[in-house]
Enzyme design. Structure first.
Site, PDB file in Angstrom:
ATOM      1  N   MET A 116      -9.004   8.191  -0.260  1.00 58.98           N
ATOM      2  CA  MET A 116      -9.845   8.619   0.874  1.00 58.98           C
ATOM      3  C   MET A 116     -10.378  10.028   0.624  1.00 58.98           C
ATOM      4  O   MET A 116      -9.648  10.881   0.119  1.00 58.98           O
ATOM      5  CB  MET A 116      -9.024   8.616   2.162  1.00 58.98           C
ATOM      6  N   ASP A 168      -6.724  -6.300   4.507  1.00 57.87           N
ATOM      7  CA  ASP A 168      -6.059  -5.001   4.516  1.00 57.87           C
ATOM      8  C   ASP A 168      -6.053  -4.400   5.924  1.00 57.87           C
ATOM      9  O   ASP A 168      -7.113  -4.173   6.502  1.00 57.87           O
ATOM     10  CB  ASP A 168      -6.833  -4.088   3.543  1.00 57.87           C
ATOM     11  N   SER A 183       0.840  -1.201   0.000  1.00 56.51           N
ATOM     12  CA  SER A 183       0.000   0.000   0.000  1.00 56.51           C
ATOM     13  C   SER A 183       0.868   1.242   0.000  1.00 56.51           C
ATOM     14  O   SER A 183       1.659   1.465   0.918  1.00 56.51           O
ATOM     15  CB  SER A 183      -0.905   0.003   1.232  1.00 56.51           C
TER      16      SER A 183
HETATM   17  C1  DX5 Z   1      -6.249   1.686   5.674  1.00 55.57           C
HETATM   18  C2  DX5 Z   1      -5.830   1.305   4.287  1.00 55.57           C
HETATM   19  C3  DX5 Z   1      -4.723   0.344   4.227  1.00 55.57           C
HETATM   20  C4  DX5 Z   1      -3.447   0.804   4.890  1.00 55.57           C
HETATM   21  C5  DX5 Z   1      -2.897  -0.363   5.618  1.00 55.57           C
HETATM   22  O1  DX5 Z   1      -7.404   2.422   5.628  1.00 55.57           O
HETATM   23  O2  DX5 Z   1      -6.918   0.752   3.570  1.00 55.57           O
HETATM   24  O3  DX5 Z   1      -4.454  -0.086   2.886  1.00 55.57           O
HETATM   25  O4  DX5 Z   1      -2.474   1.286   4.005  1.00 55.57           O
HETATM   26  O5  DX5 Z   1      -1.805   0.049   6.344  1.00 55.57           O
HETATM   27  P1  DX5 Z   1      -1.020  -0.930   7.304  1.00 55.57           P
HETATM   28  O6  DX5 Z   1      -0.511  -2.058   6.450  1.00 55.57           O
HETATM   29  O7  DX5 Z   1       0.079  -0.065   7.832  1.00 55.57           O
HETATM   30  O8  DX5 Z   1      -1.981  -1.384   8.349  1.00 55.57           O
HETATM   31 ZN    ZN Z   2      -6.456  -0.211   1.517  1.00 57.05          ZN
END
Ligand code: DX5
Ligand code: ZN
Length: 219
Positions: A42, A180, A13
């Site tokens: 977002m 995720d 990500s």
């Molecule tokens: C959160 C996102 C994720 C985020 C995960 O809202 O959808 O894709 O990047 O981050 P980590 O891997 O750090 O939890």
């Molecule tokens: Zn995500």
């Protein structure tokens, strides 16, 4: 994108990468063993954070041939499907909680030529997906509350993945499960064992000294 012999897919990500060097991050994913590129969009409404949109994805499309996995954490995603596909999205996840007419939204994604995925928040039961499962290519199970990288993994997510895998297999469907949030070297094996196909990893990869090493641990 089909589930071949339980291939393990990692989608780094970009949310946790240095936004002043996004091109470098995309180029690293391109060279790496990671199979997909995960984009967290977002809008400051569906989630309390704002990131990037179509122009940024479009600008970076030329630096990667790998599938762009676009996670829309936005309200009224149906208004933006075509624009994201035009920007280069190969697979689009819309949130169950953000769609009044989920079936129509899924059809719109498919008509636009992309693969369709439905994301569910931690408090949304997998049972709510029963009737949409035959229509989609993937389910994205959120294992943190969406909006931020670097949050703590919610352990209950493992049970959700197991149950979802049973639901998919019982209907003999070819639907991938992506997870995720809070993915690291401890949670990844538990999730793959539970039946996940695709793991998104942000801070674990981009926060590590050696991204390739971190990625290899997940794979
Ligand atoms: C959160 C996102 C994720 C985020 C995960 O809202 O959808 O894709 O990047 O981050 P980590 O891997 O750090 O939890
Ligand atoms: Zn995500």
């Amino acid at each position: 994108m089909k589930r071949k012999n339980r291939e393990k897919i990692i989608a780094p990500s970009l949310l946790s990468s240095d936004f002043s060097c996004l091109k470098e991050a995309v180029e690293w994913i391109e060279r790496s063993e990671a199979q997909w590129v995960h984009w967290d969009v977002m809008d400051g409404h569906f989630v309390p954070n704002i990131t990037f949109g179509m122009p940024v994805i479009k600008a970076l499309r030329k630096y990667s041939a790998k599938p762009f996995d676009v996670h829309l954490m936005i309200e009224k995603p149906e208004n933006y499907i075509d624009a994201f596909v035009e920007a280069g999205a190969d697979l689009i996840s819309v949130h169950w909680e953000a769609c009044k007419h989920l079936h129509r939204c899924v059809q719109m994604i498919k008509w636009s030529g992309a693969k369709a995925s439905v994301a569910i928040n931690p408090a949304t039961p997998v049972d709510f997906l029963q009737d949409i499962l035959p229509e989609i290519d993937m389910v994205l199970v959120m294992s943190v509350n969406p909006g931020f990288g670097g949050q703590k993994f919610i352990p209950q997510s493992i049970k959700k993945v197991e149950k979802l895998r049973q639901m998919i297999d019982a209907q003999h469907l070819d639907v991938l499960i992506e997870v995720d949030g809070g993915v690291n070297d401890k949670t990844a094996p538990l999730l793959f064992n539970a039946g996940a196909d695709v793991l998104v990893a942000g801070s674990y990869i981009f926060g590590s000294e050696n991204r390739d090493e971190a990625l290899n641990k997940l794979l």
